[in-house]
Structure formats: structure tokens, C-alpha cells
Scaffold this motif. Sequence first.
Motif, short mmCIF file in Angstrom:
data_model
loop_
_atom_site.label_atom_id
_atom_site.label_comp_id
_atom_site.label_asym_id
_atom_site.label_seq_id
_atom_site.Cartn_x
_atom_site.Cartn_y
_atom_site.Cartn_z
N VAL A 479 0.84 -1.20 0.00
CA VAL A 479 0.00 0.00 0.00
C VAL A 479 0.88 1.25 0.00
CG1 VAL A 479 -0.22 0.18 2.52
CG2 VAL A 479 -2.02 1.10 1.04
N GLU A 480 0.48 2.25 -0.80
CA GLU A 480 1.15 3.55 -0.85
C GLU A 480 0.12 4.64 -0.61
OE1 GLU A 480 3.46 4.16 -4.35
OE2 GLU A 480 4.26 2.13 -4.38
N TRP A 481 0.53 5.69 0.11
CA TRP A 481 -0.41 6.75 0.47
C TRP A 481 -0.22 7.96 -0.45
CZ3 TRP A 481 -3.86 4.49 3.10
CH2 TRP A 481 -3.53 3.48 4.00
N GLU A 482 -1.33 8.47 -0.92
CA GLU A 482 -1.31 9.66 -1.76
C GLU A 482 -1.27 10.92 -0.91
OE1 GLU A 482 -4.96 11.33 -4.08
OE2 GLU A 482 -3.86 10.03 -5.47
N THR A 483 -2.13 10.98 0.12
CA THR A 483 -2.18 12.15 0.99
C THR A 483 -2.98 11.83 2.24
OG1 THR A 483 -2.67 14.53 1.03
CG2 THR A 483 -4.31 13.11 0.00
N SER A 484 -2.92 12.73 3.21
CA SER A 484 -3.72 12.61 4.43
C SER A 484 -4.46 13.92 4.67
CB SER A 484 -2.84 12.29 5.64
OG SER A 484 -2.40 10.95 5.63
N TYR A 485 -5.64 13.81 5.28
CA TYR A 485 -6.45 14.97 5.66
C TYR A 485 -6.63 14.92 7.17
CZ TYR A 485 -7.50 15.22 0.68
OH TYR A 485 -7.40 15.31 -0.69
N TYR A 486 -6.47 16.08 7.81
CA TYR A 486 -6.54 16.14 9.27
C TYR A 486 -7.74 16.98 9.69
CZ TYR A 486 -1.88 14.18 8.94
OH TYR A 486 -0.82 13.36 8.64
N PRO A 487 -8.42 16.61 10.77
CA PRO A 487 -9.63 17.32 11.16
C PRO A 487 -9.36 18.75 11.57
CG PRO A 487 -9.00 15.68 12.82
CD PRO A 487 -8.12 15.46 11.63
N ASN A 488 -10.24 19.61 11.14
CA ASN A 488 -10.23 21.02 11.53
C ASN A 488 -11.29 21.20 12.61
OD1 ASN A 488 -10.78 23.81 11.75
ND2 ASN A 488 -10.10 24.19 9.65
N PRO A 489 -10.90 21.45 13.85
CA PRO A 489 -11.89 21.54 14.95
C PRO A 489 -12.96 22.58 14.70
CG PRO A 489 -9.64 21.44 15.82
CD PRO A 489 -9.52 21.63 14.34
N ASP A 490 -12.60 23.69 14.06
CA ASP A 490 -13.59 24.73 13.80
C ASP A 490 -14.66 24.23 12.85
OD1 ASP A 490 -12.19 26.47 15.41
OD2 ASP A 490 -11.05 27.34 13.74
N ASN A 491 -14.26 23.45 11.86
CA ASN A 491 -15.23 22.92 10.91
C ASN A 491 -16.19 21.94 11.59
OD1 ASN A 491 -14.09 24.41 8.91
ND2 ASN A 491 -13.02 22.70 7.94
N LYS A 492 -15.64 21.06 12.45
CA LYS A 492 -16.51 20.10 13.12
C LYS A 492 -17.53 20.81 14.00
CE LYS A 492 -16.64 15.87 15.80
NZ LYS A 492 -15.89 14.72 16.33
N GLN A 493 -17.12 21.90 14.63
CA GLN A 493 -18.03 22.63 15.50
C GLN A 493 -19.17 23.25 14.69
OE1 GLN A 493 -16.04 25.54 17.87
NE2 GLN A 493 -17.90 26.27 18.88
#
Length: 535
Positions: A479-493
Amino acid sequence: MQEYRRDHQYLMAIDAGTGSVRAVIFNTLGEQIAVGQREWTHRPVVGAEGSMDFDLTNNWDLVCQCTRQAMEEANIPADAIVGVSSCSMREGIAVYDSKQVPLWACANVDARAGKQVAELKTLANGEFEEQVYHQTGQTLALGALARLLWLKQNRPDIYLSIHSISMLSDWVGYKLCDKIAVDPSNAGTTGMLNLKSRQWQPEILEQAGLNPDILSPVLETGSVLGAITEQAAKETGLCAGTPFVMGGGDVQLGCLGLGVVRPNQTAILGGTFWQQVVNLPKPMTDPDINIRINPHVIPGMAQAESISFFTGLTMRWFRDAFCSEEKLVAERLGKDVYTLLEEMASHVPCGSHGVMPIFSDAMHFKTWYHAAPSFINLSIDPEKCNKPTLFRSLEENASIVSSCNLEQVFDFSHANPDFIVFAGGASKGKLWSQILADVTGLEVRVPVVKEATALGCAIAAGVGAGVYRDLASAGETLVEWETSYYPNPDNKQNLPRTQAKMAQHIQRTIAPCGRWAHHATLEGNRIVGIGANYD
């Protein structure tokens, strides 16, 4: 066309999907070299509403066309392929007579047995389905029991001749090496395989009034079943004597190809329907019977699987029904129309101005209802209620439902993943991937290979051929990874989670269309209609 090197070895995966079959050739680094693909359709039977027979004769011809096309495209000799394996749509079954002649098969979308499901539910004072679930991880609607009972009641000429049963991936193996066996990951979807022992449970068939002597041997994924026969070599272009290796179910092998092979690891497969899959360190079931449990291809492990209905299909409907102008613009710009729609939706604030879609609900495996698809809380302000807003609201709703499905799994399994692997067509969406990270509060990793089922199948072939040491280490290595996305606390709120839960409540209480047992009408590999077996 690549230049062939004698010192290179190759693996072939034959992927028998719902709408098409593919033969895919990989090198031992997990790189796809060539593919042959053909669409197929499943035949309704006159007088059997919802039926979808699997055409054994014509579909084998299509398999052979795919293998020959892939090998021609790869420009390699037959003996360069050192292992072959197969995977398939789950739930589809084939039955054979005492001479191992295939008698009949049906696709996973077959829905003829609604009456038989209702009959089975009455057994054991109405507790039969619950008993089956806690033994096998499956309910009755998609399993083999009801379909076998339908044969017994409607086609006794076939039923009384049944000597063995297999899944469709195993039918491919039978055609290639003249031997019949099943693997746990796919056979587990019949509702007749014990989750803990990974072996058949004949008592379930006996309780259902069915013959328990039709059960084929069980072999684990990665085990060699046999060798390509001379006849199969003539038909497929493969080399006689090449090992055929047990494959498995498409979702489980897809997880293998994504490196999702350790306890608690979690994947979301974003296709026509979304599957949320969580690896369980040992077999267990959901006390509330909301979540399906399947054997993993990794021995000793199980997978909790929840399904978000209609998700990808909904996006396709929205695109085709409302976005003809965007299609033309995207074509002129040389980009995918979904990419263009995401760019437009990225300017809409989190929460989509309060617009709530009613298209999918969190999974309730035993009793699952769907309301008529709807948007609610619309306004007549064109600056707020427009195509970008509706598109973003669909992506937010899909992510919230997916998160609710995962929470149901985490509640009973106590799984605590560090990240989510997001694969399938939906994972190409950058905005969607970010929304998913925001909603779940977890890192979302997107792999380079997003359609990993065939790769997982090739890994199984490589283990059987001695190319790889074992399934888990090969999956993690390739498996190879293209990219990662990390949570934005402001968006979740800012995401309207309480509104989403209200929408789910409406989904379950307004205009339910039936107890869930899905089937689809297909044109090639395109779903053109969805239905349900009703109570």
C-alpha cells in the motif's frame, strides 16, 4: 505495451463484480500492468419477481475474453504468470450436481426470496434470525438460506440434484482447476458459516429444512486449491499447471489491498453504496443487530461492516439531474465534473446553510427502513440555496451518516482507530475527504490505489505462489499513500450534527418504504433502479 523481461513474475486477479468482470495483471511490486474487462448482465426469471440469475455459460466466455485481453495488453507469455486468484461480489452463489456440473447460480442482487425470508423469520418462535446472526454475523435477507429454500419450493428439479455449493469467486476457481472449495471471507456472507470456527454450521441448514450435506470444503484465502487444467488453459490463454489460489469476498480483499490488516484499523469504501469496515481482533456481534459481521481474509479476525445506502448513487443522480451546465463547463476545462462541483461547493460554509438531505440512514441490519429521498430546511434565498449548497450538503450528510455508522461499531467493539483509510471513487474528492476528517475527528488517509480489490486478490495469488510471506505483511508493504487529511476543529463545530440526527429521525419515521433487502436493476455495470423486499 511494456517490454517483457524473463526475470519478472506476474500475478493475475479475476474480479467477478456485480456489473462486470475483470482480469487484472500485477507485477510483484503491486503495480497494475494490464486489465481486460467485460460488462455482464443478470437475467430475470419469468414469474420470479426480483430474480437475477447468473448466466454460467455466457459469463464464463466473458471471463476468458478478459484473461486473453489482459495478457495481450501486458505482452507477456502465459508462463510469466506464477499465480492466479479470484474474488467476487459477495452473496452470489452457485450450486453443482454430484458430477461437479454447475446447475444454477444467482447474483448478489437477486431478490426473489422475500417470501422465504419471512418464513424463516418465524422459526424458533421468531428467534431464528437472531440466532443465525449471533452465530454467523448475518441476517437472512442477503444470505443463501432463503435462496436455497426458494429453489426447494419452486425448482425442486434443481434443489434435489444439489451436491455442493460455492460462491461465485469459487465458481471461477472451479472452472480453472476443476475443484470446488470456499473461503471464509466470501462464504461467511451466506449466513451458514460460524464466525468463530470459520467452518460451516450444518445445524443452521437443518433448522431451515435444508440439506446440510451440500457444503463444500473450506480453505483459507491464500491456500492453493489446484492447478490450471489443460482445458482451462486452452480457453483462457493461461498456462496449464499454474497454481490457482483461494481468493475471497471483494470488500475483504479490498481491505487487504489497502493494508487494512490489523485489529481496529478502519476503512471507508466510497462507492455506489458506502461501506464502513472496522477490523475486530476476534469475532463478536452487535447486541442490537445493527451491524453486519464478516470473516476477514486474515485468519482469526473479523470485520464489522456497516453500509450507507445510496451515497454514490445519490451524487450521480444529482450530477445527471441538475448539472448539465457544469458537465459542459468541466468538459471544456478538461476536468472531472465532480471536481468542478467540489470547487464550487468549497465556497459554501460548513453546515450548508442548514440544508439537510434525507437520502441515507445509519445502518440497522435487522430492521432497516428508508424514507423517500428529500432535501429539507430549504430556503428561497438563491445566494444560499443553490447547486453548490445542495452538493456540499450531500457530501456532509454522507460523512455524518458514515460517522454514525462507525460510532455504532465503536460502541460495541470498543475499537479506537488512529486513522481512517478512505478509498473508492469518492476518495478522489478533496473536499469530501476533508469533510470526512472534520466529522469523524480522525486523520483520513487516501491511498494511491483507490480500487484495491483486484490488488488484494493478486496478493492472495502471490501468497499461494510463494511470492509473499503472508497476506498481512504483503498488504502493508504494497500500500502507498497519496495524501492525508486532518480534522479542523472549527469545521466540526460548525457542522450541524444535531440537525443531522434530526434528519435521521425523520428518515426512520416518515414514509418508510420497506424492510431492507436490497436489489438493483442493472444495465451493464450501471445501476438504473433500486428496490427492496417489503414486509
